[in-house]
Structure formats: C-alpha cells, structure tokens
Design a protein around this motif. Sequence first.
Motif, mmCIF file in Angstrom:
data_model
loop_
_atom_site.group_PDB
_atom_site.id
_atom_site.type_symbol
_atom_site.label_atom_id
_atom_site.label_comp_id
_atom_site.label_asym_id
_atom_site.label_seq_id
_atom_site.Cartn_x
_atom_site.Cartn_y
_atom_site.Cartn_z
ATOM 1 N N UNK A 155 0.869 -1.168 0.000
ATOM 2 C CA UNK A 155 0.000 0.000 0.000
ATOM 3 C C UNK A 155 0.908 1.221 0.000
ATOM 4 N N UNK A 156 0.400 2.287 -0.532
ATOM 5 C CA UNK A 156 1.145 3.528 -0.662
ATOM 6 C C UNK A 156 0.387 4.576 0.122
ATOM 7 N N UNK A 157 1.104 5.417 0.836
ATOM 8 C CA UNK A 157 0.430 6.485 1.564
ATOM 9 C C UNK A 157 1.314 7.715 1.594
ATOM 10 N N UNK A 158 0.680 8.853 1.831
ATOM 11 C CA UNK A 158 1.447 10.080 1.881
ATOM 12 C C UNK A 158 0.634 11.217 2.456
ATOM 13 N N UNK A 159 1.340 12.285 2.780
ATOM 14 C CA UNK A 159 0.732 13.497 3.309
ATOM 15 C C UNK A 159 0.662 14.524 2.195
ATOM 16 N N UNK A 160 -0.504 15.138 2.058
ATOM 17 C CA UNK A 160 -0.723 16.157 1.037
ATOM 18 C C UNK A 160 -0.616 17.526 1.706
ATOM 19 N N UNK A 161 0.150 18.433 1.106
ATOM 20 C CA UNK A 161 0.287 19.778 1.664
ATOM 21 C C UNK A 161 0.010 20.821 0.590
ATOM 22 N N UNK A 162 -0.527 21.937 1.018
ATOM 23 C CA UNK A 162 -0.861 23.022 0.107
ATOM 24 C C UNK A 162 0.375 23.662 -0.481
ATOM 25 N N UNK A 163 0.209 24.259 -1.651
ATOM 26 C CA UNK A 163 1.300 24.955 -2.331
ATOM 27 C C UNK A 163 0.947 26.428 -2.455
ATOM 28 N N UNK A 164 1.968 27.258 -2.599
ATOM 29 C CA UNK A 164 1.792 28.695 -2.851
ATOM 30 C C UNK A 164 0.879 29.371 -1.827
ATOM 31 N N UNK A 165 1.106 29.061 -0.547
ATOM 32 C CA UNK A 165 0.354 29.714 0.516
ATOM 33 C C UNK A 165 -0.951 29.045 0.896
ATOM 34 N N UNK A 166 -1.341 27.991 0.170
ATOM 35 C CA UNK A 166 -2.573 27.276 0.502
ATOM 36 C C UNK A 166 -2.418 26.577 1.853
ATOM 37 N N UNK A 167 -3.463 26.649 2.679
ATOM 38 C CA UNK A 167 -3.429 26.026 4.007
ATOM 39 C C UNK A 167 -3.927 24.574 3.968
ATOM 40 N N UNK A 168 -4.187 24.069 2.792
ATOM 41 C CA UNK A 168 -4.705 22.711 2.635
ATOM 42 C C UNK A 168 -3.728 21.668 3.166
ATOM 43 N N UNK A 210 3.806 13.359 -2.052
ATOM 44 C CA UNK A 210 4.493 12.152 -2.514
ATOM 45 C C UNK A 210 3.991 10.940 -1.730
ATOM 46 N N UNK A 211 3.862 9.804 -2.409
ATOM 47 C CA UNK A 211 3.406 8.565 -1.770
ATOM 48 C C UNK A 211 4.603 7.672 -1.508
ATOM 49 N N UNK A 212 4.571 6.972 -0.369
ATOM 50 C CA UNK A 212 5.636 6.058 0.019
ATOM 51 C C UNK A 212 5.059 4.659 0.146
ATOM 52 N N UNK A 213 5.770 3.669 -0.369
ATOM 53 C CA UNK A 213 5.296 2.291 -0.305
ATOM 54 C C UNK A 213 5.522 1.695 1.077
ATOM 55 N N UNK A 214 4.574 0.866 1.495
ATOM 56 C CA UNK A 214 4.681 0.112 2.746
ATOM 57 C C UNK A 214 4.025 -1.232 2.540
#
Length: 122
Positions: free
Chosen positions: A6-19, A117-121
């Motif tokens: 399974x692959x998982x990752x943390x998504x973060x906002x770009x260009x000042x987005x707080x997402x 980015x997703x990382x495999x586990x």
Amino acid sequence: LTVAPHWSGTVTGKDGSKTTGSAMMMATADGAGTEVTLTLKGETASVTRPWHVHVGSCTKSGGVFGGGRSYTPITVDDKGNGTSKATLAVAVPDTGSYYVNVHESAANMSNIVACGDLTAGK
C-alpha cells in the motif's frame, strides 16, 4: 502468500494554501485493481478540485496513473473538508514513485493547489 503493497502520503498546500490531507493507494478486494482515497482539510469551502495520482514526485512530475477518467473530483464541504475515492483498473504497483496532485479547478488544471508524494509500505 505475497502482501500487496500500500502507498500512503501526506498532502500539503502549495503557494500559501493552508490545505493539508492524506492519500492512500492499495489493492481492491479482488487484488486486480487499485483503490485510491484522498482526504483534504483546511480547504476553501464548497470548492470542487480535480485530483489524480501521477507517476513521479511533486518535484519531478509525470503522467497520470491508471487513467484520468477514473478520478472523481473532490467536493469540499462548508467546513473545508472533503474525501474522494478512485478505483483504477490496474494492479497496485510494487515499485516506482507516485504522488497525488490536487488541481485548482477543471478550468485551471495547470495550477496545483496541493501535492503529496506517496511512500510504499507493506
């Protein structure tokens, strides 16, 4: 018996987005396909964001994984949260590099508002 990765990752906002958010990619129940789940928080209320898993990384972009039509745009609620799932007709990869891109809108696909980015586990 081999364990499908399974692959998982943390998504973060770009260009000042707080997402912020998270993504998970794993085998479907029958093992023939891939199920991807994306959850976003801190987004702009009531927007709809197209998203895809791509081959590569946030810094080294590549093509869409599994066909772009498989991804249902994520609809954000009035609190800035949203979840979407995609079922892809390809097996979960066991090697390579993958990432999730969240686009501003269907009309402005070139503007990426969040990436992870997703990382495999196992």
